[in-house]
Design a protein around this motif. Sequence first.
Motif, PDB file in Angstrom:
ATOM      1  N   CYS A   1      -0.326   6.009  13.489  1.00 60.04           N
ATOM      2  CA  CYS A   1       0.894   5.426  12.918  1.00 60.04           C
ATOM      3  C   CYS A   1       2.153   6.005  13.557  1.00 60.04           C
ATOM      4  O   CYS A   1       3.127   5.278  13.787  1.00 60.04           O
ATOM      5  CB  CYS A   1       0.934   5.626  11.412  1.00 60.04           C
TER       6      CYS A   1
ATOM      7  N   HIS B   1       0.814  -1.220   0.000  1.00 58.43           N
ATOM      8  CA  HIS B   1       0.000   0.000   0.000  1.00 58.43           C
ATOM      9  C   HIS B   1       0.849   1.273   0.000  1.00 58.43           C
ATOM     10  O   HIS B   1       0.330   2.373  -0.101  1.00 58.43           O
ATOM     11  CB  HIS B   1      -0.959   0.012   1.196  1.00 58.43           C
ATOM     12  N   ARG B   2       2.165   1.122   0.072  1.00 54.27           N
ATOM     13  CA  ARG B   2       3.061   2.281   0.078  1.00 54.27           C
ATOM     14  C   ARG B   2       3.518   2.562  -1.354  1.00 54.27           C
ATOM     15  O   ARG B   2       4.153   1.725  -1.972  1.00 54.27           O
ATOM     16  CB  ARG B   2       4.284   2.013   0.944  1.00 54.27           C
TER      17      ARG B   2
ATOM     18  N   ARG C   1      -7.673  16.569  -0.899  1.00 56.09           N
ATOM     19  CA  ARG C   1      -6.377  17.021  -1.397  1.00 56.09           C
ATOM     20  C   ARG C   1      -6.394  18.519  -1.655  1.00 56.09           C
ATOM     21  O   ARG C   1      -5.413  19.226  -1.373  1.00 56.09           O
ATOM     22  CB  ARG C   1      -5.996  16.261  -2.679  1.00 56.09           C
TER      23      ARG C   1
ATOM     24  N   HIS D   1       5.630   6.512   0.652  1.00 59.94           N
ATOM     25  CA  HIS D   1       6.284   6.334   1.951  1.00 59.94           C
ATOM     26  C   HIS D   1       6.985   4.975   1.997  1.00 59.94           C
ATOM     27  O   HIS D   1       6.658   4.118   2.802  1.00 59.94           O
ATOM     28  CB  HIS D   1       5.258   6.497   3.072  1.00 59.94           C
TER      29      HIS D   1
ATOM     30  N   TYR E   1     -11.339  12.063  -2.307  1.00 59.14           N
ATOM     31  CA  TYR E   1      -9.904  12.329  -2.333  1.00 59.14           C
ATOM     32  C   TYR E   1      -9.632  13.726  -2.884  1.00 59.14           C
ATOM     33  O   TYR E   1      -8.832  14.488  -2.322  1.00 59.14           O
ATOM     34  CB  TYR E   1      -9.166  11.286  -3.180  1.00 59.14           C
TER      35      TYR E   1
ATOM     36  N   ILE F   1       0.956   9.688  -3.926  1.00 59.02           N
ATOM     37  CA  ILE F   1       0.063  10.003  -2.802  1.00 59.02           C
ATOM     38  C   ILE F   1      -1.345   9.516  -3.113  1.00 59.02           C
ATOM     39  O   ILE F   1      -2.022   8.918  -2.264  1.00 59.02           O
ATOM     40  CB  ILE F   1       0.074  11.518  -2.500  1.00 59.02           C
TER      41      ILE F   1
ATOM     42  N   ASP G   1      -0.046   3.383   7.405  1.00 60.00           N
ATOM     43  CA  ASP G   1      -1.255   2.961   6.709  1.00 60.00           C
ATOM     44  C   ASP G   1      -2.224   4.131   6.790  1.00 60.00           C
ATOM     45  O   ASP G   1      -2.522   4.605   7.890  1.00 60.00           O
ATOM     46  CB  ASP G   1      -1.847   1.710   7.361  1.00 60.00           C
ATOM     47  N   ARG G   2      -2.688   4.614   5.661  1.00 58.75           N
ATOM     48  CA  ARG G   2      -3.569   5.788   5.643  1.00 58.75           C
ATOM     49  C   ARG G   2      -4.860   5.549   6.433  1.00 58.75           C
ATOM     50  O   ARG G   2      -5.495   6.494   6.863  1.00 58.75           O
ATOM     51  CB  ARG G   2      -3.928   6.170   4.211  1.00 58.75           C
TER      52      ARG G   2
ATOM     53  N   GLU H   1      -1.671   5.900  -2.467  1.00 55.94           N
ATOM     54  CA  GLU H   1      -1.776   5.560  -1.045  1.00 55.94           C
ATOM     55  C   GLU H   1      -3.164   5.854  -0.480  1.00 55.94           C
ATOM     56  O   GLU H   1      -3.521   5.319   0.567  1.00 55.94           O
ATOM     57  CB  GLU H   1      -0.704   6.303  -0.249  1.00 55.94           C
ATOM     58  N   PHE H   2      -3.924   6.675  -1.160  1.00 52.40           N
ATOM     59  CA  PHE H   2      -5.307   6.947  -0.769  1.00 52.40           C
ATOM     60  C   PHE H   2      -6.287   6.221  -1.688  1.00 52.40           C
ATOM     61  O   PHE H   2      -7.414   6.670  -1.871  1.00 52.40           O
ATOM     62  CB  PHE H   2      -5.581   8.452  -0.824  1.00 52.40           C
TER      63      PHE H   2
ATOM     64  N   THR I   1       8.104   6.724   9.442  1.00 52.39           N
ATOM     65  CA  THR I   1       6.992   6.041   8.769  1.00 52.39           C
ATOM     66  C   THR I   1       7.183   4.529   8.811  1.00 52.39           C
ATOM     67  O   THR I   1       6.734   3.815   7.917  1.00 52.39           O
ATOM     68  CB  THR I   1       6.852   6.509   7.309  1.00 52.39           C
TER      69      THR I   1
END
Length: 194
Positions: free
Chosen positions: A64, A17-18, A153, A21, A149, A137, A58-59, A140-141, A54
Amino acid sequence: MTPAILADLQHRHAEPHRAWHNWARISAMLGMAEEVSHALADRPAFILAVMFHTAVFDRGVPDCAAQSIALLQRHLGRAMPPHMLARAEALIQAVLRQEPPDTEDPGLRADAALLLDLDNAPLGESAERYADYEAAIRHEFAHLPEERYRMGRIAALQMLLWRSRLYLTDRFYLDREKRARRNIEAMLDRLHGD
């Protein structure tokens, strides 16, 4: 740091999922930190903060940073002096809050400002590299629908533009501030146009 701890950090930063990061980002931050190591008040604590800030990411998980600090303590709590771990923790918290700690220690404030500038360095990259950052980014979302989103953003980027300075250190301010603002404004135009 032992090879086992380093391997654990690299494994964590390789989670699927990264997109941003990840370990490549940590390596880039460590490279930039090396360039400015002469300006650091506490280089070991700074490096620990870069490597662990990091470590848990996890978003969808709100704590975290606290989990990353707990991991730092588990891995190095017995091996590092308490004051060094406390400084690394304060630096990780600064990244979470996106502001230097409220402290009388000028060295800690300066190190936090530099870490925040390293964290925000992608904002002031070339337009192409900034676009790559924005795409990562978004990845990750991926759990958020497009409209949600987009609105989030827009709010986040607008808040950045409202700051009097995106970069806290003169080095990054002089080198990246104008380009970062242009990048953000261009992204806001795109997001508003979608």
